[in-house]
Design a protein around this motif. Structure first.
Motif, PDB file in Angstrom:
ATOM      1  N   ASP A 116       0.885  -1.161   0.000  1.00 50.23           N
ATOM      2  CA  ASP A 116       0.000   0.000   0.000  1.00 50.23           C
ATOM      3  C   ASP A 116       0.927   1.216   0.000  1.00 50.23           C
ATOM      4  O   ASP A 116       1.625   1.454   0.980  1.00 50.23           O
ATOM      5  N   CYS A 118       1.722   5.394  -1.225  1.00 52.58           N
ATOM      6  CA  CYS A 118       1.310   6.725  -1.665  1.00 52.58           C
ATOM      7  C   CYS A 118      -0.148   7.010  -1.303  1.00 52.58           C
ATOM      8  O   CYS A 118      -0.404   7.751  -0.385  1.00 52.58           O
ATOM      9  N   GLY A 119      -1.112   6.444  -2.025  1.00 47.66           N
ATOM     10  CA  GLY A 119      -2.515   6.655  -1.677  1.00 47.66           C
ATOM     11  C   GLY A 119      -2.877   8.113  -1.488  1.00 47.66           C
ATOM     12  O   GLY A 119      -3.327   8.532  -0.428  1.00 47.66           O
ATOM     13  N   PRO A 120      -2.701   8.931  -2.536  1.00 50.64           N
ATOM     14  CA  PRO A 120      -2.972  10.364  -2.388  1.00 50.64           C
ATOM     15  C   PRO A 120      -4.455  10.645  -2.118  1.00 50.64           C
ATOM     16  O   PRO A 120      -5.312   9.830  -2.439  1.00 50.64           O
ATOM     17  N   HIS A 156      -4.271   3.152  -2.083  1.00 51.92           N
ATOM     18  CA  HIS A 156      -5.325   3.420  -1.103  1.00 51.92           C
ATOM     19  C   HIS A 156      -5.654   4.915  -1.090  1.00 51.92           C
ATOM     20  O   HIS A 156      -5.205   5.673  -0.224  1.00 51.92           O
ATOM     21  N   GLY A 158      -7.210   8.509  -0.680  1.00 51.43           N
ATOM     22  CA  GLY A 158      -7.979   9.176   0.374  1.00 51.43           C
ATOM     23  C   GLY A 158      -9.230   9.769  -0.255  1.00 51.43           C
ATOM     24  O   GLY A 158      -9.194  10.861  -0.803  1.00 51.43           O
ATOM     25  N   TYR A 307     -10.270   8.044   9.470  1.00 48.61           N
ATOM     26  CA  TYR A 307      -9.133   7.459   8.732  1.00 48.61           C
ATOM     27  C   TYR A 307      -8.778   6.083   9.320  1.00 48.61           C
ATOM     28  O   TYR A 307      -8.471   5.139   8.594  1.00 48.61           O
ATOM     29  N   ASP A 311      -9.007   2.296   7.498  1.00 47.64           N
ATOM     30  CA  ASP A 311      -7.782   1.487   7.420  1.00 47.64           C
ATOM     31  C   ASP A 311      -7.962   0.118   8.091  1.00 47.64           C
ATOM     32  O   ASP A 311      -7.466  -0.887   7.583  1.00 47.64           O
ATOM     33  N   TYR A 329       3.042  -0.676   4.294  1.00 50.25           N
ATOM     34  CA  TYR A 329       2.504   0.655   4.008  1.00 50.25           C
ATOM     35  C   TYR A 329       3.661   1.613   3.810  1.00 50.25           C
ATOM     36  O   TYR A 329       4.405   1.880   4.757  1.00 50.25           O
ATOM     37  N   VAL A 331       4.204   5.121   3.582  1.00 52.36           N
ATOM     38  CA  VAL A 331       3.481   6.376   3.839  1.00 52.36           C
ATOM     39  C   VAL A 331       4.353   7.234   4.764  1.00 52.36           C
ATOM     40  O   VAL A 331       5.009   6.706   5.675  1.00 52.36           O
ATOM     41  N   GLN A 335       2.908   9.819   9.815  1.00 52.93           N
ATOM     42  CA  GLN A 335       1.681   9.071  10.111  1.00 52.93           C
ATOM     43  C   GLN A 335       1.942   7.864  11.008  1.00 52.93           C
ATOM     44  O   GLN A 335       1.111   6.949  11.109  1.00 52.93           O
ATOM     45  N   PHE A 339      -0.652   4.546  12.149  1.00 53.23           N
ATOM     46  CA  PHE A 339      -0.456   3.132  11.812  1.00 53.23           C
ATOM     47  C   PHE A 339      -0.290   2.271  13.053  1.00 53.23           C
ATOM     48  O   PHE A 339      -0.762   1.140  13.099  1.00 53.23           O
TER      49      PHE A 339
HETATM   50  N1  ARG Z   1      -4.366   9.288   1.902  1.00 54.20           N
HETATM   51  C1  ARG Z   1      -3.273   9.292   2.808  1.00 54.20           C
HETATM   52  C2  ARG Z   1      -2.533  10.617   2.699  1.00 54.20           C
HETATM   53  O1  ARG Z   1      -2.631  11.299   1.700  1.00 54.20           O
HETATM   54  C3  ARG Z   1      -2.296   8.156   2.575  1.00 54.20           C
HETATM   55  C4  ARG Z   1      -2.895   6.776   2.538  1.00 54.20           C
HETATM   56  C5  ARG Z   1      -1.896   5.721   2.827  1.00 54.20           C
HETATM   57  N2  ARG Z   1      -2.434   4.392   2.976  1.00 54.20           N
HETATM   58  C6  ARG Z   1      -3.175   3.982   4.017  1.00 54.20           C
HETATM   59  N3  ARG Z   1      -3.605   2.748   4.024  1.00 54.20           N
HETATM   60  N4  ARG Z   1      -3.498   4.769   4.990  1.00 54.20           N
HETATM   61  O2  ARG Z   1      -1.835  10.978   3.611  1.00 54.20           O
END
Ligand code: ARG
Length: 566
Positions: A116, A118-120, A156, A158, A307, A311, A329, A331, A335, A339
């Motif tokens: 998993d 980046c997940g922007p 993933h 957001g 969030y 998750d 992950y 990230v 964060q 996690f």
């Molecule tokens: N959307 C989150 C962000 O922009 C990152 C997601 C990462 N992955 C996860 N499973 N939380 O900071």
């Protein structure tokens, strides 16, 4: 190769009645003296109650009889210094060149890994902060696949949190119709919406209500949301394509929504949910926590999911759908607390089986020359596409007068050099590190840069192109530069294994650089195309070819495209 030599040394230790694990062979830290060394005698001396020199001598006597070694020497206080024979190196090189995996072994215990990265967040453009997790994650995917694991990459997104309610509320107030939503428009709307949420309590309340409404699938909100996600994803895909980043799934937070009821049932059954100021939370403290760990909020007091909720639900979904051994992950390290909380909820509730390894690869940031997260000249957040454009323009300047590249190819080559430079500049740092973005340095054709690796490859291509009728073959090595290059090439497997064990692509970048430097030395010392001895020429060409193939493999794992010429 080190494993092979270590096995020989282990057997020698055992033969002398010593613990075989002492027989670990490593690359010599004094290359002028010898190629490899084993420090086992010093490590074992205490337990064995014998002077290290005596142990080393006994083991060295056994090793000296092995035809793999050209020399075995003992140096005080108990080093065993080793040189291998050219025959051994030539055999290993021939083996690697004839192997589809170029001599890099696969892991014998393949695992299923969900990656998993980046997940922007949707509704805003990708910015430079997304660079590290995207390319580190991509490289880990490629590395672990190559090593023989099954890897599933999931973006993933957001797309289910408060920012959605904010953007929808702002769009509505601006009177923007669904059909008029564009990526450019969202660029303006997102910052407006989040700024207003901070300063206007009424707007904030509205955004919260809209988030709940969306999560309850209010048709109007949902339609707008779909359009926002779709628009953003088109933009994301374009940027990711330039960076060579791709995913198997783009599930996003919203996909986890359908698994939330099951997760809530499990948490209720286990009596883990507790009411705290109107919110439903799960305590996740452990005795040794310092400072104390705040509870994970699963349902906020306004009824919205968090969030953490999505998750945890996503772990549930992944367990059901993929039965992974591990979830990684990649990230931002900021964060880490999130996690930790999510992993504890998942493990304490059994949503994640005890054997499932959850790991947060918390990446450092890319900083500007002031040492703070990289910004545009006017202090704003730099869009990833702008950064790529800037780098491509500068790469273009560097190759504008090159006669090695056809005019019509220059734009494409410049883009590849730019991407290689940015990615290598990033990936050559361990993921924990922050680093300073220095485009001039990254684009330099000298030093530990992506451009230097591409340049090395272009040089090899040119040699091999001129010798296209030859049949490269390993029959002899002349000079230490050739031996050093040979060893660098043969250590690739070791470096990849190290990268995999530490989840750290920088070992792959480091290995590519070591090989490129060794190649430069070899190129300087040895005559290749001008060589008159047929055997020497064939062997040197074989070294060129294996160097090229292995460098291409390294680049592929780093997610970097090479160029033919530059
Ligand atoms: N959307 C989150 C962000 O922009 C990152 C997601 C990462 N992955 C996860 N499973 N939380 O900071």
């Amino acid at each position: 190769m080190l494993d092979q030599l270590s096995a020989i040394a282990a057997a020698a230790f055992a033969q002398c009645g010593f613990e075989p694990t002492l027989g670990r062979v490593i690359l010599s830290n004094r290359p002028q003296l010898c190629q490899f060394q084993c420090d086992g005698a010093m490590k074992g001396a205490k337990a064995l109650r014998r002077p290290p020199l005596e142990i080393a001598r006994a083991v060295a006597d056994v090793l000296a009889a092995n035809p793999v070694f050209a020399s075995v020497d003992v140096a005080p206080p108990g080093f065993i210094n080793l040189n291998v024979t050219d025959e051994f190196l030539l055999q290993s090189l021939t083996g690697a060149a004839g192997d589809a995996r170029l001599g890099v072994p696969a892991d014998e215990n393949p695992r299923m890994i969900v990656l998993d990265y980046c997940g922007p967040n949707v509704a805003k453009p990708l910015h430079v902060g997304h660079l590290r997790p995207a390319i580190i994650g991509e490289s880990l995917k490629r590395l672990m696949k190559f090593i023989g694991h099954k890897v599933i990459a999931d973006n993933h997104l957001g797309d289910w949190g408060l920012q959605m309610g904010q953007v929808i509320a702002q769009l509505e107030e601006l009177g923007v119709a669904e059909a008029d939503i564009t990526a450019e428009l969202l660029c303006d709307v997102y910052p407006q919406a989040s700024a207003r949420s901070k300063t206007e309590p009424e707007f904030r309340k509205k955004a919260q209500d809209y988030t709940v409404a969306l999560q309850q699938r209010d048709p109007e909100k949902f339609a707008l949301w779909e359009k926002i996600v779709e628009t953003s994803c088109v933009d994301f895909r374009e940027n990711f394509a330039v960076l060579g980043v791709s995913y198997d799934y783009w599930y996003g937070e919203s996909y986890a929504d359908q698994f939330i009821p099951a997760v809530l049932d499990i948490l209720k059954q286990q009596n883990l949910l507790r009411l705290d100021n109107g919110a439903q939370v799960v305590d996740v403290t452990q005795e040794d926590d310092n400072p104390p760990m705040p509870p994970a909020i699963i349902i906020k007091s306004d009824g919205a999911y968090n969030y953490e909720t999505t998750d945890v639900a996503t772990i549930h979904q992944r367990v059901q759908e993929f039965a992974p051994d591990e979830i990684w992950y990649v990230v931002d390290k900021r964060q880490a607390l999130h996690f930790k909380q999510v992993f504890r909820v998942a493990h304490n509730s059994g949503i994640a089986p005890a054997a499932l390894r959850l790991s947060h690869i918390g990446n450092g940031t890319m900083n500007g020359s002031d040492g703070r997260p990289f910004k545009t000249r006017d202090g704003g957040t730099m869009r990833l596409s702008d950064l790529l454009e800037q780098a491509t323009a500068q790469a273009m300047e560097k190759i504008a007068n090159s006669t090695y590249i056809a005019e019509q190819d220059k734009a494409d080559v410049a883009r590849k050099i730019a991407v290689a430079s940015i990615k290598f500049g990033d990936l050559s740092n361990h993921w924990t590190k922050d680093y300073i973005f220095d485009l001039q340095k990254f684009l330099s054709f000298e030093g530990k840069t992506g451009s230097y690796i591409l340049y090395t490859l272009a040089r090899i291509n040119s040699i091999l192109g001129k010798a296209s009728d030859d049949s490269p073959q390993f029959t002899q090595l002349t000079g230490d530069a050739e031996r050093e290059l040979a060893i660098g090439l043969l250590l690739t497997g070791q470096q990849f294994a190290q990268a995999a064990a530490q989840q750290a692509p920088n070992f792959v970048a480091e290995s590519a650089y070591t090989i490129a430097v060794a190649f430069a030395k070899f190129y300087h010392d040895s005559n290749i195309l001008g060589e008159t001895c047929a055997q020497a020429r064939a062997s040197r060409l074989a070294l060129c070819k294996l160097t090229r193939d292995l460098l291409l493999l390294h680049l592929d794992i780093l997610g970097i495209e090479a160029v033919e010429a530059m």
